[in-house]
Scaffold this motif. Structure first.
Motif, PDB file in Angstrom:
ATOM      1  N   PHE A 220      -8.875  -5.140  -4.151  1.00  0.00           N
ATOM      2  CA  PHE A 220      -7.721  -5.223  -5.247  1.00  0.00           C
ATOM      3  C   PHE A 220      -6.239  -5.638  -4.746  1.00  0.00           C
ATOM      4  CE2 PHE A 220     -10.757  -1.704  -5.668  1.00  0.00           C
ATOM      5  CZ  PHE A 220     -11.093  -1.754  -7.006  1.00  0.00           C
ATOM      6  N   ILE A 221      -5.832  -6.436  -6.024  1.00  0.00           N
ATOM      7  CA  ILE A 221      -4.514  -6.937  -5.520  1.00  0.00           C
ATOM      8  C   ILE A 221      -3.310  -6.061  -6.614  1.00  0.00           C
ATOM      9  CG2 ILE A 221      -2.951  -8.912  -5.783  1.00  0.00           C
ATOM     10  CD1 ILE A 221      -5.546 -10.703  -5.348  1.00  0.00           C
ATOM     11  N   VAL A 222      -2.337  -5.687  -6.025  1.00  0.00           N
ATOM     12  CA  VAL A 222      -1.244  -5.115  -6.590  1.00  0.00           C
ATOM     13  C   VAL A 222       0.175  -5.676  -6.435  1.00  0.00           C
ATOM     14  CG1 VAL A 222      -2.495  -2.742  -7.016  1.00  0.00           C
ATOM     15  CG2 VAL A 222      -0.778  -2.954  -5.147  1.00  0.00           C
ATOM     16  N   GLN A 223       1.071  -5.509  -7.368  1.00  0.00           N
ATOM     17  CA  GLN A 223       2.381  -5.748  -7.244  1.00  0.00           C
ATOM     18  C   GLN A 223       3.239  -4.924  -5.916  1.00  0.00           C
ATOM     19  OE1 GLN A 223       4.086  -8.204  -9.172  1.00  0.00           O
ATOM     20  NE2 GLN A 223       5.568  -8.117  -7.453  1.00  0.00           N
ATOM     21  N   GLY A 224       3.847  -5.301  -5.189  1.00  0.00           N
ATOM     22  CA  GLY A 224       4.622  -4.572  -4.149  1.00  0.00           C
ATOM     23  C   GLY A 224       5.131  -5.440  -2.993  1.00  0.00           C
ATOM     24  N   GLU A 225       5.257  -4.865  -1.872  1.00  0.00           N
ATOM     25  CA  GLU A 225       5.777  -5.369  -0.644  1.00  0.00           C
ATOM     26  C   GLU A 225       4.661  -5.702   0.183  1.00  0.00           C
ATOM     27  OE1 GLU A 225       8.886  -6.607   0.233  1.00  0.00           O
ATOM     28  OE2 GLU A 225       9.220  -6.291  -1.832  1.00  0.00           O
ATOM     29  N   PRO A 226       4.338  -7.169   0.314  1.00  0.00           N
ATOM     30  CA  PRO A 226       3.193  -7.468   1.179  1.00  0.00           C
ATOM     31  C   PRO A 226       3.516  -7.284   2.754  1.00  0.00           C
ATOM     32  CG  PRO A 226       4.498  -9.311   0.574  1.00  0.00           C
ATOM     33  CD  PRO A 226       5.150  -8.333   0.066  1.00  0.00           C
ATOM     34  N   SER A 227       2.183  -6.799   3.352  1.00  0.00           N
ATOM     35  CA  SER A 227       2.475  -6.903   4.913  1.00  0.00           C
ATOM     36  C   SER A 227       1.552  -8.118   5.417  1.00  0.00           C
ATOM     37  CB  SER A 227       1.898  -5.597   5.402  1.00  0.00           C
ATOM     38  OG  SER A 227       1.650  -5.584   6.819  1.00  0.00           O
ATOM     39  N   SER A 228       2.072  -8.697   6.346  1.00  0.00           N
ATOM     40  CA  SER A 228       1.209  -9.857   6.970  1.00  0.00           C
ATOM     41  C   SER A 228       0.696  -9.387   8.061  1.00  0.00           C
ATOM     42  CB  SER A 228       2.231 -11.015   6.988  1.00  0.00           C
ATOM     43  OG  SER A 228       3.131 -10.678   8.099  1.00  0.00           O
ATOM     44  N   GLU A 229       0.745  -8.561   8.735  1.00  0.00           N
ATOM     45  CA  GLU A 229       0.238  -7.993   9.872  1.00  0.00           C
ATOM     46  C   GLU A 229      -1.014  -7.271   9.536  1.00  0.00           C
ATOM     47  OE1 GLU A 229       1.837  -8.967  12.791  1.00  0.00           O
ATOM     48  OE2 GLU A 229       3.251  -9.810  11.406  1.00  0.00           O
ATOM     49  N   VAL A 230      -2.051  -7.876   8.922  1.00  0.00           N
ATOM     50  CA  VAL A 230      -3.230  -7.251   8.561  1.00  0.00           C
ATOM     51  C   VAL A 230      -4.238  -8.717   9.107  1.00  0.00           C
ATOM     52  CG1 VAL A 230      -4.688  -6.594   6.872  1.00  0.00           C
ATOM     53  CG2 VAL A 230      -2.515  -6.033   6.716  1.00  0.00           C
ATOM     54  N   HIS A 231      -5.616  -8.197   9.200  1.00  0.00           N
ATOM     55  CA  HIS A 231      -6.654  -9.324   9.238  1.00  0.00           C
ATOM     56  C   HIS A 231      -7.961  -8.440   9.159  1.00  0.00           C
ATOM     57  CE1 HIS A 231      -9.832 -10.849  12.361  1.00  0.00           C
ATOM     58  NE2 HIS A 231     -10.023 -11.131  11.287  1.00  0.00           N
ATOM     59  N   TYR A 232      -8.570  -9.175   7.937  1.00  0.00           N
ATOM     60  CA  TYR A 232      -9.892  -8.406   7.344  1.00  0.00           C
ATOM     61  C   TYR A 232     -10.875 -10.118   7.267  1.00  0.00           C
ATOM     62  CZ  TYR A 232      -7.015  -9.478   3.448  1.00  0.00           C
ATOM     63  OH  TYR A 232      -5.901  -9.726   2.291  1.00  0.00           O
TER      64      TYR A 232
END
Length: 119
Positions: free
Chosen positions: A48-60
């Motif tokens: 899912f994608i939602v409006q908000g503040e993204p975090s780039s410290e993620v890996h999937y």
């Protein structure tokens, strides 16, 4: 183990375009097109994608059925001008058939497409 994943972004349309492109080869499509964008296949909906503040410290990682699909995702991403991180290759230090490619989504997250099959 993971039931679903939700990511936040400042630009829902841009991120949705990215994921529509790179998830199509692995059999996922946009199933909910509202304030929340939901991706899945005929059996499940789990991204899912939602409006908000993204975090780039993620890996999937998204599982691919074969190496050709990993290659196709990487090629489609490059054709669309998305950020390519690491080209498709084997990672025998993980296991002999671990074949993966890495992209960066528009918010900078490391997105992997991986096949565990010999072909």
């Amino acid at each position: 183990m993971i039931d679903h994943l939700e990511v936040q972004t400042r630009d829902v349309d841009l991120l949705c375009d990215f994921y529509k492109t790179v998830l199509e080869p692995v059999g996922y499509a946009l199933k909910i097109d509202d304030a929340v964008k939901g991706f899945g296949n005929d059996e499940r909906m789990d991204f899912f994608i939602v409006q908000g503040e993204p975090s780039s410290e993620v890996h999937y990682a998204f599982q691919s059925s074969d190496r050709k699909t990993v290659d196709r995702v990487y090629s489609l991403a490059g054709q669309k001008g998305f950020t390519l991180d690491r080209e498709p290759s084997l990672a025998p230090h993980i296991h002999p058939n671990y074949y993966a490619a890495y992209l960066r989504d528009p918010d900078g997250r490391l997105v992997e497409f991986v096949s565990h099959n010999e072909d």
